[in-house]
Every structure is written in C-alpha cells, then in structure tokens.
Write an enzyme that holds these catalytic residues in place. Structure first.
Site, PDB file in Angstrom:
ATOM      1  CB  ALA A  65      -0.939   0.007   1.204  1.00 39.70           C
TER       2      ALA A  65
ATOM      3  CD  GLU B 249     -14.465   5.495 -18.806  1.00 37.55           C
ATOM      4  OE1 GLU B 249     -13.976   4.445 -18.384  1.00 37.55           O
ATOM      5  OE2 GLU B 249     -13.816   6.354 -19.427  1.00 37.55           O
TER       6      GLU B 249
ATOM      7  CB  CYS C  97     -11.265  10.736 -18.509  1.00 38.39           C
ATOM      8  SG  CYS C  97     -11.066   9.134 -17.707  1.00 38.39           S
TER       9      CYS C  97
ATOM     10  CG  HIS D 201      -7.694  13.273 -16.923  1.00 39.08           C
ATOM     11  ND1 HIS D 201      -8.854  13.020 -16.235  1.00 39.08           N
ATOM     12  CD2 HIS D 201      -7.169  12.052 -17.237  1.00 39.08           C
ATOM     13  CE1 HIS D 201      -9.027  11.709 -16.141  1.00 39.08           C
ATOM     14  NE2 HIS D 201      -8.020  11.099 -16.740  1.00 39.08           N
TER      15      HIS D 201
ATOM     16  CG  ASN E 253      -9.650   8.880 -13.043  1.00 37.33           C
ATOM     17  OD1 ASN E 253     -10.303   9.882 -13.329  1.00 37.33           O
ATOM     18  ND2 ASN E 253      -9.091   8.108 -13.964  1.00 37.33           N
TER      19      ASN E 253
ATOM     20  CB  SER F  66      -8.338   6.536 -22.735  1.00 38.76           C
ATOM     21  OG  SER F  66      -7.524   6.694 -21.607  1.00 38.76           O
TER      22      SER F  66
END
Length: 349
Positions: free
Chosen positions: A30, A81, A113, A237, A269, A299
């Site tokens: 992590a 999306e 995005c 972004h 995100n 993308s």
C-alpha cells in the site's frame, strides 16, 4: 459574442475506501502504491447511486447555485463511460429531473474521461451561435476497475455540471478560448457487454496522456499567446496524482497553481468528472480577475484545453451550493467486502 460559465455544481458520494484496504486483499504494498499513484483513498457510490443519480445531483447543485429558471436550459449533454443504459439516454432523465423539458435538445457523450469537457464545447457552440439560451454540460461516472487490476486503486465516482451561457452579466467565468488535440491511440477501451475496461500498458503514459495533454495545452497557449506565468491556477485530468503534477511542471506551472484543483488524492479518478471537478474546486477558491488554465484528457485519445477568466459574479453565487471541499469532508469508510458489494463485484449464481 462572449461565452462562459454561468454556474457549476458537483456531487461526490460519501463513501470511501482506502488504498491500503484494497492492497491488503491483493497482497500489494500500500505504501508503494500510494506514493506512486499519489492517491490515498477513493469515493465509492452507494447501492442506489449511478451515473444518472450523480449527474442529477450535480445539475441540481449548479441550478441552485445560480438560482436560474431551469426552463432556460435548452441543451443537455451528459458525458460518461458508465451510462446505465446502452440504449436509453442519461441526459433525458437528467432533463426531466431538473425540469428543463420539453423544449430542449439532449444527448449522451462518450470519450472516456473527456466526455464532460466535450459537452462543454458543444454547449459553447450552441449558446455562442444563439441556438440555445443556456446549455448544461455534465461529466458523471461510477467508473469500473476489475478486481485486482491497477485501475481498482483509483476508479472512483462523482459528477460535475456546468451551465454555459452567453450573457456577460451572468457569467462567473468567461471562456476565453478552447483547443483540442485528438488521435486514434488505443490506450484504454471497453467493448459492449464487457464489465471492466482494459488498458494498453505502455500506451497509457507518454503516447496517451502526455502527448495529448501537452498537445492541447501548448496549442491553446500558442493560439492565445500565453504561458504558465499568465495564469493563477491550472487543472489537468487526474487519473492519479502523479500525471497532472508532472505535466504541470513540464508546462511551467508551479505546485501552488495546481494545488487547489488536485483533489484526486482524496477522491480518486472520477473519469468524465475528473478535470471538471478540479475546475470546480479551483472556482471555489478563485478571486475575480483570476485566470484558470485547464486541460481534460480522454483515452482513445484526445484532450480539450480551456482558458477561463473569473468574474466578480463568482462571489455572489459560490456559497449557494456545496463546495468540493465540503463534499470531500466527513467520509464514511468501508472495507473491501462492502466495497465489492456496492460495486456489484459479488455475483450470485
């Protein structure tokens, strides 16, 4: 004719899961993940939340913030999306929920995005031409990441809505110009019927994100004759914290200029809402006269760059709807089992 942002609104689910709780399940480190991604936790939708409900909440916040008559909204575009229907628009549901129907046009947009920023550009064209009084552009997602995939650490949920108009006395920020940079780059995709997206590893960084963000950003600066020094804030972004920080440095923006909008560390995100959420967080702090530079990336691949100039109207409407910081506050944390239930990753036979 000038065009600009008349109002804006955001929505973030209250639930969160920490990177360490995801890493624990898959045996990942992590600390390394958090440091590399610059993400500590991400938002998770409630069991009854999806792209539509999130879009509606963001849109209502934008309308409430400006106190405008929703019947003036003559175009609605929802970018996502993760639209809940393959055939049935999200935008008509939003339009009905905010009482903008029936004398208006609506459509759903998809471009990974940057579908939300594409909606902003579409609304700009309609209001600037006089075809619409006001346009509503929304980026909303409950993004997916396959169990154990790298995307699972960042794929989050949230929405941001922008009302676009052409009356200068109503604008909280004038859109000085926009510029887009687009190619066919297969860095990320999900076919019809696939539950989770796939990504093309080596294509996601330099050929995807950096090539297109830099292309759009430099293109707009060249078009306007500006540089990083001409702006008070910048937003890019945010698939993670590392990419926008790096591209900002490449373009000459300081850490201080991107800090207000860099919400990915606590949010994850939010895909179509990612850059739009960063712009909103920046507007929450900006002063009249400030200039904001923003570049959304999607993308597939493409980027949309914008130059905003904040007006004195911002001080009159800012506190009439929840600020991004308020929506990020007081999260409710869940473990991986509850997260998997909320995201539909547990299937009954």
């Amino acid at each position: 004719m000038s065009v600009g942002i008349v109002s804006y609104g955001t929505y973030i689910p209250k639930f969160r899961i920490k990177v360490e709780d995801i890493a624990k399940v898959w045996g990942d480190n992590a600390d390394i993940l958090s440091a590399g991604l610059m993400v500590n936790e991400k938002s998770v939708p409630d069991l009854d939340e999806d792209t539509v409900t999130i879009a509606v909440e963001a849109a209502r916040a934008a309308i409430c913030r400006s106190s405008l008559d929703p019947s003036r909204i003559e175009a609605i575009y929802t970018g996502s999306e993760s639209h809940p229907y393959a055939v049935k628009p999200t935008s008509t549901i939003v339009a009905e929920a905010v009482e903008a129907t029936p004398e208006m046009t609506a459509a759903d947009l998809e471009f990974a995005c940057k579908a939300g920023s594409a909606g902003m550009q579409a609304c700009m064209g309609l209001v600037q031409s006089g075809m619409a009084d006001l346009g509503l552009a929304i980026g909303s997602d409950v993004s997916q990441g396959a169990p154990g995939d790298a995307l699972e650490y960042t794929a989050a949920a949230g929405g941001a809505a922008y009302i676009i108009g052409n009356k200068e006395e109503e604008m909280v920020a004038i859109i000085e110009d926009t510029y887009s940079f687009t190619t066919d780059t297969p860095d990320f995709w999900r076919r019809e019927g696939m539950p989770y997206p796939e990504h093309g590893g080596r294509f996601t960084g330099e050929p995807g994100y950096f090539k297109h963000v830099l292309g759009a950003a430099k293109g707009l600066m060249n078009k306007l004759g500006t540089s990083a020094e001409d702006y008070d804030y910048a937003v890019f972004h945010q698939p993670n914290g590392k990419f926008p920080s790096r591209v900002a440095k490449m373009l000459g923006f300081s850490k201080e200029k991107i800090a207000p909008g860099l919400v990915v560390t606590r949010l994850g995100n939010t895909y179509s809402a990612s850059c739009l959420m960063g712009i909103a967080a920046t507007l929450d702090q900006a002063k009249p006269g400030d200039r904001i530079f923003a570049t959304a990336f999607g993308s597939g691949a493409g980027a949309d760059a914008f130059s905003f100039r904040v007006t004195d109207k911002i001080d009159k409407i800012r506190d009439k709807a929840p600020l991004v910081e308020e929506l990020l506050a007081n999260p409710v944390y869940m473990d991986y089992a509850m997260y998997a239930k909320h995201k539909g990753k547990i299937k009954r036979a």
